[in-house]
Design a protein around this motif. Structure first.
Motif, mmCIF file in Angstrom:
data_model
loop_
_atom_site.group_PDB
_atom_site.id
_atom_site.type_symbol
_atom_site.label_atom_id
_atom_site.label_comp_id
_atom_site.label_asym_id
_atom_site.label_seq_id
_atom_site.Cartn_x
_atom_site.Cartn_y
_atom_site.Cartn_z
ATOM 1 N N MET A 201 104.248 21.527 71.432
ATOM 2 C CA MET A 201 102.977 21.447 70.712
ATOM 3 C C MET A 201 102.237 22.780 70.785
ATOM 4 N N ALA A 202 102.281 23.410 71.945
ATOM 5 C CA ALA A 202 101.611 24.705 72.104
ATOM 6 C C ALA A 202 102.230 25.745 71.179
ATOM 7 N N LEU A 203 103.544 25.783 71.112
ATOM 8 C CA LEU A 203 104.216 26.751 70.254
ATOM 9 C C LEU A 203 103.868 26.515 68.791
ATOM 10 N N ARG A 204 103.639 25.259 68.431
ATOM 11 C CA ARG A 204 103.294 24.932 67.052
ATOM 12 C C ARG A 204 101.988 25.612 66.632
ATOM 13 N N LEU A 205 101.165 25.993 67.585
ATOM 14 C CA LEU A 205 99.863 26.591 67.289
ATOM 15 C C LEU A 205 99.906 28.112 67.275
ATOM 16 N N SER A 206 101.093 28.672 67.260
ATOM 17 C CA SER A 206 101.245 30.125 67.394
ATOM 18 C C SER A 206 100.535 30.908 66.303
ATOM 19 N N GLU A 207 100.419 30.339 65.101
ATOM 20 C CA GLU A 207 99.834 31.074 63.986
ATOM 21 C C GLU A 207 98.361 30.743 63.757
ATOM 22 N N VAL A 208 97.926 29.599 64.242
ATOM 23 C CA VAL A 208 96.539 29.193 63.983
ATOM 24 C C VAL A 208 95.617 29.499 65.150
ATOM 25 N N ASP A 209 96.130 29.444 66.390
ATOM 26 C CA ASP A 209 95.318 29.708 67.577
ATOM 27 C C ASP A 209 96.225 30.243 68.680
ATOM 28 N N PRO A 210 96.652 31.515 68.576
ATOM 29 C CA PRO A 210 97.607 32.057 69.532
ATOM 30 C C PRO A 210 97.110 32.077 70.970
ATOM 31 N N ASP A 211 95.813 32.218 71.177
ATOM 32 C CA ASP A 211 95.292 32.229 72.541
ATOM 33 C C ASP A 211 95.454 30.858 73.197
ATOM 34 N N LEU A 212 95.046 29.809 72.492
ATOM 35 C CA LEU A 212 95.234 28.458 73.012
ATOM 36 C C LEU A 212 96.716 28.151 73.160
ATOM 37 N N ALA A 213 97.504 28.593 72.192
ATOM 38 C CA ALA A 213 98.946 28.362 72.248
ATOM 39 C C ALA A 213 99.542 28.957 73.517
ATOM 40 N N GLN A 214 99.193 30.175 73.819
ATOM 41 C CA GLN A 214 99.729 30.826 75.010
ATOM 42 C C GLN A 214 99.261 30.126 76.275
ATOM 43 N N THR A 215 97.995 29.768 76.328
ATOM 44 C CA THR A 215 97.455 29.099 77.510
ATOM 45 C C THR A 215 98.160 27.783 77.782
ATOM 46 N N GLU A 216 98.287 26.961 76.754
ATOM 47 C CA GLU A 216 98.938 25.664 76.928
ATOM 48 C C GLU A 216 100.433 25.815 77.193
ATOM 49 N N PHE A 217 101.041 26.790 76.554
ATOM 50 C CA PHE A 217 102.480 27.000 76.722
ATOM 51 C C PHE A 217 102.801 27.383 78.165
ATOM 52 N N THR A 218 102.114 28.383 78.682
ATOM 53 C CA THR A 218 102.408 28.851 80.041
ATOM 54 C C THR A 218 102.098 27.784 81.080
ATOM 55 N N ALA A 219 101.061 26.989 80.840
ATOM 56 C CA ALA A 219 100.725 25.920 81.780
ATOM 57 C C ALA A 219 101.816 24.850 81.779
ATOM 58 N N ALA A 220 102.278 24.477 80.608
ATOM 59 C CA ALA A 220 103.330 23.469 80.512
ATOM 60 C C ALA A 220 104.619 23.966 81.146
ATOM 61 N N LEU A 221 104.963 25.223 80.895
ATOM 62 C CA LEU A 221 106.184 25.793 81.467
ATOM 63 C C LEU A 221 106.106 25.801 82.988
ATOM 64 N N SER A 222 104.955 26.156 83.509
ATOM 65 C CA SER A 222 104.759 26.195 84.957
ATOM 66 C C SER A 222 104.873 24.812 85.585
ATOM 67 N N ASP A 223 104.466 23.788 84.840
ATOM 68 C CA ASP A 223 104.489 22.427 85.373
ATOM 69 C C ASP A 223 105.883 21.816 85.400
ATOM 70 N N GLY A 224 106.842 22.446 84.736
ATOM 71 C CA GLY A 224 108.221 21.979 84.793
ATOM 72 C C GLY A 224 108.680 21.275 83.535
ATOM 73 N N VAL A 225 109.658 21.864 82.858
ATOM 74 C CA VAL A 225 110.127 21.346 81.577
ATOM 75 C C VAL A 225 111.622 21.038 81.627
ATOM 76 N N ILE A 226 112.141 20.498 80.547
ATOM 77 C CA ILE A 226 113.563 20.138 80.455
ATOM 78 C C ILE A 226 114.394 21.405 80.293
#
Length: 463
Positions: A201-226
């Motif tokens: 979902m964070a990556l989906r926001l790369s073009e509309v809100d890159p700052d929020l996208a990066q924040t949510e992306f890095t947080a999700a990655l840090s929390d542990g993904v598949i």
């Protein structure tokens, strides 16, 4: 084990409608409120393959071409209903959340039942909003309390879903849940899935809100993904009619040879000897070679001349892949290319393709020579395009997700425009919304698309 879960679920729903017959004769036995939390969750899970198994999705991503009765692939302006999702899985899951205080721990820790319901609910809503745009959300699923729910903005839905997914993982406790036909009650898998959905979902926001996208992306990655195929979200069909793959029912039971691989897909895979092609389709019967059909071709053709849908794809028990480790590695590669994370874009790109090989063929044999080919090797100067092209190949048969990624990135390029019609940018709302929920429908259409509910209106994140 999975077959037993299906049987238990069916019997449980049967017996619950038969017990206390004299007392319940005037009660609808099919109401979701009559089932346990885990039965409702399991019933919602039965709808998961429908998020992927759809000819329309394959046409939007131009994986498959119609061999006869050419129509949907010509992209007509038509409405598409989202009611199935609201009346099925979302209603079931909302019932779990509404009745939290009454859930029984017999099905596993109540907190875990609620957490899984939240994750699945978020996943279904994410799919719905990414297809239609603004949709009923905060006022939806209220029954007789509100038959005409307002449409929430896609932005507000995204923001709320991020929080719902975080809340779901934070409330998990030790212990598993019963009747889980996806992960067999393993809460660590559910935790990783929730974080992975956040990542996408964070990556989906790369073009509309890159700052929020990066924040949510890095947080999700840090929390542990598949990061391994063993943890993928996939739906396991059974080798029996009660729960068979959708395509098996179409191709085998109804003897339909209506879908061939597209020219574009074959042209992407055949020149580089991509072993996944042998899974994706069958060689043309006329010459035992892989031959793609031009997307949207309306002339009368013979199915013998083209590569039809692969036998492995429409096997009765063929699984449906929904959230996979290969997608995660592609996402990390893109995040690295964008400077969001201190990772190697190339290494993650290579790992993504290797995981895709393993998923589709069961082997990574030949991966190094495959990656060394100029047409496949990671191109740092055109990183997003390299990643998007191979992501598209991997997402075969998950057309709706591939379509969303194309809308976001613009890659791959070179898709067909049948009769001059470009690939749609959204699905139009259900036709009966204009009179069942007219005020809210008209307000949503006006707000987003200048009053025209067309398939070429751009969604919020599609900038």
């Amino acid at each position: 084990m999975m077959k037993n879960i299906y049987i238990i679920l069916s019997l449980a729903l049967l017996f619950q409608s038969c017990d206390n017959f004299d007392e319940d004769i005037n009660i609808n036995p099919n109401l979701p409120s009559q089932a346990s939390g885990t039965q409702l969750i399991a019933n919602a899970e039965l709808y998961l393959p429908g998020l992927s198994s759809s000819p329309k999705g394959e046409f939007l991503a131009q994986y498959l071409a119609e061999t006869q009765y050419v129509g949907t692939s010509l992209y007509p302006q038509e409405s598409t209903s989202f009611y199935t999702y609201y009346q099925g899985p979302l209603e079931n899951l909302q019932t779990v959340l509404n009745n939290r205080e009454n859930l029984s721990s017999v099905g596993g820790p109540v907190d875990n039942q609620v957490a899984v319901a939240k994750i699945l609910r978020a996943y279904f809503y994410w799919n719905v909003t990414d297809r239609w745009g603004d949709v009923p959300y905060t006022e939806a699923l209220m029954g007789s309390a509100n038959f005409t729910p307002a449409y929430d903005t896609q932005e507000s839905i995204y923001l709320d879903l991020f929080e719902e997914l975080k809340e779901a993982t934070s409330m998990m406790v030790s212990g598993s849940i019963n009747n889980d036909i996806v992960y067999d009650g393993n809460m660590e898998n559910w935790r990783m899935l929730a974080n992975t959905i956040r990542l996408f979902m964070a990556l989906r926001l790369s073009e509309v809100d890159p700052d929020l996208a990066q924040t949510e992306f890095t947080a999700a990655l840090s929390d542990g993904v598949i990061l391994d195929n063993a943890n993928n979200l996939m739906y396991h069909h059974l080798p029996e009619a009660n729960n068979q793959n959708y395509w098996y029912g179409q191709v085998v039971n109804q003897n339909r040879e209506w879908w061939a691989l597209t020219e574009k897909l074959v042209a992407q895979m055949l020149p580089v000897d991509d072993p996944r092609l042998q899974v994706y389709g069958n060689p043309a019967r006329a010459n035992d070679e892989f031959v793609g059909l031009k997307f949207g071709e309306e002339e009368s053709i013979g199915t013998e001349e083209y590569s039809l849908l692969g036998s492995d794809i429409y096997a009765q028990d063929a699984p449906v892949y929904l959230v996979t480790s290969a997608q995660v590695y592609f996402a990390i590669a893109e995040a690295a290319a964008r400077g969001w994370v201190a990772e190697s874009a190339e290494e993650n790109y290579n790992m993504a393709i290797e995981q895709s090989f393993l998923q589709w063929t069961g082997s990574s044999e030949g991966i190094d020579s495959f990656l060394s080919q100029p047409e496949v090797a990671f191109d740092a100067a055109n990183a997003i395009e390299s990643i998007a092209n191979q992501r598209w190949v991997h997402l075969y048969m998950h057309g709706y997700e591939a379509w969303s990624e194309w809308r976001r990135t613009g890659f791959p390029i070179g898709f067909e425009s049948p009769n001059g019609a470009e690939i749609p940018l959204r699905l139009s709302y259900p036709s009966n919304e204009s009179f069942n929920n007219s005020d809210n429908y008209e307000e949503a259409v006006s707000r987003q698309f200048n009053g025209e509910d067309l398939i070429y209106g751009k969604l919020w994140w599609d900038q």
